[in-house]
Design an enzyme around this catalytic site. Structure first.
Site, mmCIF file in Angstrom:
data_model
loop_
_atom_site.group_PDB
_atom_site.id
_atom_site.type_symbol
_atom_site.label_atom_id
_atom_site.label_comp_id
_atom_site.label_asym_id
_atom_site.label_seq_id
_atom_site.Cartn_x
_atom_site.Cartn_y
_atom_site.Cartn_z
ATOM 1 N N LYS A 90 0.882 -1.143 0.100
ATOM 2 C CA LYS A 90 -0.133 -0.052 -0.185
ATOM 3 C C LYS A 90 0.944 1.294 -0.013
ATOM 4 O O LYS A 90 1.444 1.624 1.198
ATOM 5 C CB LYS A 90 -0.737 -0.069 1.247
ATOM 6 C CG LYS A 90 -2.232 0.790 1.276
ATOM 7 C CD LYS A 90 -2.132 2.163 0.903
ATOM 8 C CE LYS A 90 -1.826 3.051 2.016
ATOM 9 N NZ LYS A 90 -1.690 4.434 1.514
ATOM 10 N N GLY B 79 7.192 5.263 7.815
ATOM 11 C CA GLY B 79 6.312 6.390 7.852
ATOM 12 C C GLY B 79 6.390 7.277 9.229
ATOM 13 O O GLY B 79 7.304 6.811 9.688
ATOM 14 N N SER B 80 5.473 7.807 9.567
ATOM 15 C CA SER B 80 5.513 8.534 10.638
ATOM 16 C C SER B 80 5.427 7.854 12.216
ATOM 17 O O SER B 80 4.864 6.670 12.004
ATOM 18 C CB SER B 80 4.530 9.656 10.799
ATOM 19 O OG SER B 80 3.082 9.060 10.983
ATOM 20 N N THR B 81 6.083 8.255 13.059
ATOM 21 C CA THR B 81 5.799 7.754 14.430
ATOM 22 C C THR B 81 4.438 7.335 14.919
ATOM 23 O O THR B 81 4.042 6.426 15.329
ATOM 24 C CB THR B 81 6.647 8.221 15.349
ATOM 25 O OG1 THR B 81 8.212 8.164 14.881
ATOM 26 C CG2 THR B 81 6.486 7.730 16.974
ATOM 27 N N GLU C 156 10.020 1.548 10.275
ATOM 28 C CA GLU C 156 10.945 2.732 10.121
ATOM 29 C C GLU C 156 10.192 3.965 10.403
ATOM 30 O O GLU C 156 9.455 4.325 9.361
ATOM 31 C CB GLU C 156 11.626 2.438 8.798
ATOM 32 C CG GLU C 156 12.250 1.019 8.340
ATOM 33 C CD GLU C 156 13.428 0.752 9.100
ATOM 34 O OE1 GLU C 156 13.953 1.623 9.543
ATOM 35 O OE2 GLU C 156 14.061 -0.363 8.878
ATOM 36 N N CYS D 143 13.792 11.413 6.302
ATOM 37 C CA CYS D 143 13.674 10.821 7.783
ATOM 38 C C CYS D 143 14.871 11.148 8.438
ATOM 39 O O CYS D 143 14.804 11.580 9.831
ATOM 40 C CB CYS D 143 13.472 9.433 7.733
ATOM 41 S SG CYS D 143 14.555 8.422 6.683
ATOM 42 N N GLU E 140 9.342 16.409 14.592
ATOM 43 C CA GLU E 140 9.941 16.472 12.903
ATOM 44 C C GLU E 140 9.011 17.187 12.428
ATOM 45 O O GLU E 140 7.565 17.379 12.164
ATOM 46 C CB GLU E 140 9.501 15.101 12.799
ATOM 47 C CG GLU E 140 10.307 14.686 11.451
ATOM 48 C CD GLU E 140 10.246 13.284 11.118
ATOM 49 O OE1 GLU E 140 8.975 12.586 11.192
ATOM 50 O OE2 GLU E 140 10.948 12.685 10.338
HETATM 51 P P1 NAP Z 1 2.654 8.616 7.422
HETATM 52 O O1 NAP Z 1 1.629 9.581 7.379
HETATM 53 O O2 NAP Z 1 2.796 7.869 8.431
HETATM 54 O O3 NAP Z 1 2.183 7.555 6.182
HETATM 55 C C1 NAP Z 1 2.808 6.525 5.711
HETATM 56 C C2 NAP Z 1 1.982 5.349 5.375
HETATM 57 O O4 NAP Z 1 1.183 5.144 6.202
HETATM 58 C C3 NAP Z 1 1.047 5.958 4.120
HETATM 59 O O5 NAP Z 1 1.008 4.928 3.094
HETATM 60 C C4 NAP Z 1 -0.009 6.299 4.789
HETATM 61 O O6 NAP Z 1 -1.141 6.080 3.797
HETATM 62 C C5 NAP Z 1 -0.268 5.073 5.581
HETATM 63 N N1 NAP Z 1 -1.119 5.149 6.648
HETATM 64 C C6 NAP Z 1 -1.720 6.388 7.374
HETATM 65 N N2 NAP Z 1 -2.453 6.293 8.424
HETATM 66 C C7 NAP Z 1 -2.568 4.828 8.441
HETATM 67 C C8 NAP Z 1 -3.198 3.875 9.076
HETATM 68 N N3 NAP Z 1 -4.229 4.247 10.049
HETATM 69 N N4 NAP Z 1 -3.165 2.840 8.930
HETATM 70 C C9 NAP Z 1 -2.533 2.255 8.133
HETATM 71 N N5 NAP Z 1 -1.888 3.044 7.228
HETATM 72 C C10 NAP Z 1 -1.734 4.139 7.270
HETATM 73 O O7 NAP Z 1 4.107 9.140 6.691
HETATM 74 P P2 NAP Z 1 4.343 9.936 5.409
HETATM 75 O O8 NAP Z 1 3.791 11.350 5.907
HETATM 76 O O9 NAP Z 1 3.862 9.285 4.223
HETATM 77 O O10 NAP Z 1 6.057 9.977 5.568
HETATM 78 C C11 NAP Z 1 6.750 10.766 6.255
HETATM 79 C C12 NAP Z 1 7.293 10.113 7.441
HETATM 80 O O11 NAP Z 1 7.776 9.000 7.056
HETATM 81 C C13 NAP Z 1 8.261 10.717 8.284
HETATM 82 O O12 NAP Z 1 7.952 10.627 9.679
HETATM 83 C C14 NAP Z 1 9.418 10.253 8.002
HETATM 84 O O13 NAP Z 1 10.540 10.380 8.938
HETATM 85 C C15 NAP Z 1 9.300 8.805 7.924
HETATM 86 N N6 NAP Z 1 10.203 8.102 7.030
HETATM 87 C C16 NAP Z 1 11.093 7.119 7.911
HETATM 88 C C17 NAP Z 1 12.091 6.413 7.115
HETATM 89 C C18 NAP Z 1 12.908 5.680 7.760
HETATM 90 O O14 NAP Z 1 13.687 4.908 7.327
HETATM 91 N N7 NAP Z 1 12.954 5.732 9.457
HETATM 92 C C19 NAP Z 1 12.189 6.759 5.839
HETATM 93 C C20 NAP Z 1 11.250 7.754 5.252
HETATM 94 C C21 NAP Z 1 10.285 8.324 5.818
HETATM 95 P P3 NAP Z 1 -1.837 7.725 3.173
HETATM 96 O O15 NAP Z 1 -0.519 8.151 2.374
HETATM 97 O O16 NAP Z 1 -3.032 7.364 2.367
HETATM 98 O O17 NAP Z 1 -1.841 8.640 4.451
#
Ligand code: NAP
Length: 493
Positions: free
Chosen positions: A188, A241-243, A264, A299, A396
């Site tokens: 997804k 994704g996000s914490t 991650e 990230c 963040e």
């Molecule tokens: P996000 O809002 O957490 O979304 C990540 C994924 O989770 C998306 O596919 C999102 O779908 C999905 N999602 C959202 N709500 C969900 C739920 N209730 N149940 C299941 N899935 C759900 O993060 P983002 O804004 O896309 O990315 C930015 C974040 O990623 C930052 O915090 C960054 O630090 C982190 N990141 C971490 C790394 C690492 O290696 N540690 C690498 C890259 C990014 P939708 O798009 O439809 O909301």
């Protein structure tokens, strides 16, 4: 290619936004869809099929059938290796198309796509393809009359949920080891940038990957993502994704089948600049890149600059000069552009609000601000001087915003660096090897760089301490994390 060439190619681009299940593109069962927009113009690029729980069920059922009849894990390692390598070759052949899709989708400069993301995607697929027949089990020394084997077996159906900041690369960091290990997968991707992943699934089948092994459900996180995380037939969920969402996923695993959850998540990485560092110009160059590459949507972005007070004045002046020289906003389709728009309008609003909050909490803004020069979702590169307890230093921001925090002693620098709920990455700049070694040991971070920032290759396990996650991407350990250990004990005597 010139800017005009890319603009022409963008006009002619064919965009696929459906789901990919059982080896073919399909619409969402209820016919829902959402807009995919270009953040630099606001133009709608395509309608994306909006998968929901019943589509996730279909995708998982397809993956489970492929798992049960062994059409992928039953192949000889060399055969799977050939498919993975052909997949990489096809990605390479479609490099222009994939670069263009991602640049239009999330605003990443086309030069970054061609020079950073795509080469890294290819390295990842080929690295894990190579690993397939290098991972070995063991025969242990046991009592006479017994033979004991330790076997590594794939898990089953793995779910992957990925973000929009490096849409294709973050997905491939998961897909390549999941598939190399012999699993089946349902991906997804992020709703803001699903276009390259949607192509990757079809290219896998074109490379000879059996139908059903790699399925993709576009859709919204709280619907499709949640359904995947709750699904009883998904044995492991791999998330970047996000914490905040990572914590939800751990809850969904507990509510369903106790699936393994690999996370991650976010970061607030400190870079520590000691007064004896070798070359201030080189260090500042890396500091600037560490926060403004990909418009800060990284990230491990080095968003906290811990600068020794003796260096502060010179560091700040050089930082501003290098930023102005290197990061001017522009059309991401122009190969000269280094700073594109943010990935979406809501995200731009959030980052601008974070900048305003930094001003309100008394941080000194020495560069940037909230005046956006271009139409589109741009944010100016911004530098604050503040302290570590401010929200801009704790939370963040995920945009081109850094906070410089002065310090006087090594112990103070370590205290500031570790004063965070995150622990993804950190860097130390010093010419004193003993000090560097001591500080590496004291820093609470999954990745520590010394006299560099962001460097690494496929042998580097990448992931965080604390609330930055519980897992590692890259490295052969990642492949093993998508396998499980079986102990086989034979009575032979
Ligand atoms: P996000 O809002 O957490 O979304 C990540 C994924 O989770 C998306 O596919 C999102 O779908 C999905 N999602 C959202 N709500 C969900 C739920 N209730 N149940 C299941 N899935 C759900 O993060 P983002 O804004 O896309 O990315 C930015 C974040 O990623 C930052 O915090 C960054 O630090 C982190 N990141 C971490 C790394 C690492 O290696 N540690 C690498 C890259 C990014 P939708 O798009 O439809 O909301």
């Amino acid at each position: 290619m010139t800017h005009e060439d890319w603009l022409r190619k963008a006009q002619a681009l064919k965009i696929e936004g459906r789901l990919f299940i059982e080896g073919r593109y399909v619409d969402a069962q209820d016919g829902g869809s959402f807009d995919c927009t270009n953040p630099s113009t606001g133009a709608v690029l395509a309608r994306i099929a909006q998968g929901e729980a019943k589509d996730v069920d279909a995708a998982v059922a397809s993956a489970l059938a492929a798992w049960n009849d062994r059409r992928w894990r039953g192949q000889a390692p060399r055969e799977r290796m050939q498919v993975m390598n052909r997949w990489a070759d096809l990605v390479e052949q479609h490099a222009e198309e994939l670069a263009l899709l991602e640049t239009l989708d999330m605003g990443k400069p086309i030069s970054d796509m061609l020079n950073i993301d795509l080469p890294e995607v290819l390295r990842t697929i080929r690295y894990f393809a190579e690993c397939i027949d290098k991972v070995e089990g063991a025969v242990t020394h046991t009592a006479p009359g017994a033979l004991h084997m330790i076997l590594h077996e794939p898990l089953g159906v793995v779910g992957a949920i990925t973000p929009w900041n490096y849409p294709m690369l973050m997905a491939v960091w998961k897909l390549a080891p999941i598939l190399a290990a012999g699993n089946c997968v349902v991906l997804k991707p992020a709703e803001q940038a699903p276009l390259t992943c949607t192509r990757l699934a079809a290219l896998f089948v074109e490379a000879g990957g059996p139908a059903g092994v790699f399925n993709l459900v576009n859709g919204l996180g709280p619907e499709a993502g949640r359904a995947l995380a709750l699904h009883p037939d998904v044995i492991k969920l791999s998330f970047t994704g996000s914490t905040r969402v990572g914590k939800l996923l751990m809850g969904y695993a507990g509510q369903s089948n106790m699936k393994r959850v690999a996370l991650e998540t976010g970061g607030k990485s400190p870079q520590i600049f000691m007064p004896d560092l070798y070359d201030l110009d080189a260090a500042v160059d890396r500091a600037v890149g560490g926060i403004f590459d990909n418009a800060g949507q990284v990230c491990n972005a080095g968003s906290r600059l811990l600068v020794h007070r003796d260096l502060q004045e010179a560091f700040t002046a050089k930082f501003i000069a290098r930023t102005q020289a290197l990061y001017q906003p522009g059309d991401p389709l122009d190969p000269a552009t280094t700073l594109g728009p943010l990935a979406s309008q809501p995200h731009q609003r959030k980052v601008l609000a974070d900048i305003a909050r930094g001003q309100a909490e008394g941080a000194q803004m020495v560069m940037g601000g909230t005046n956006v020069a271009l139409p589109g979702t741009y944010v100016p590169p911004t530098l604050f001087v503040g302290h570590n307890r401010m929200a801009i230093a704790q939370e963040e921001i995920f945009g081109p915003v850094a906070t410089l925090i002065p310090f006087d002693t090594e112990a103070e620098a370590i205290g500031l660096a570790n004063d965070s709920v995150y622990g993804l990455a950190a860097a130390v700049w010093t010419r004193d090897l003993h000090q560097a070694h001591r500080m590496v040991g004291a820093l609470e971070a999954g990745v520590v760089w010394v006299n560099c920032f962001g460097d690494g290759d496929m042998t580097q396990p990448f992931g965080g301490y604390k609330q930055s996650g519980n897992s590692r991407d890259k490295h052969v350990d990642s492949l093993l994390s998508y396998m499980q250990t079986k102990s086989a004990w034979f009575q032979v005597g």
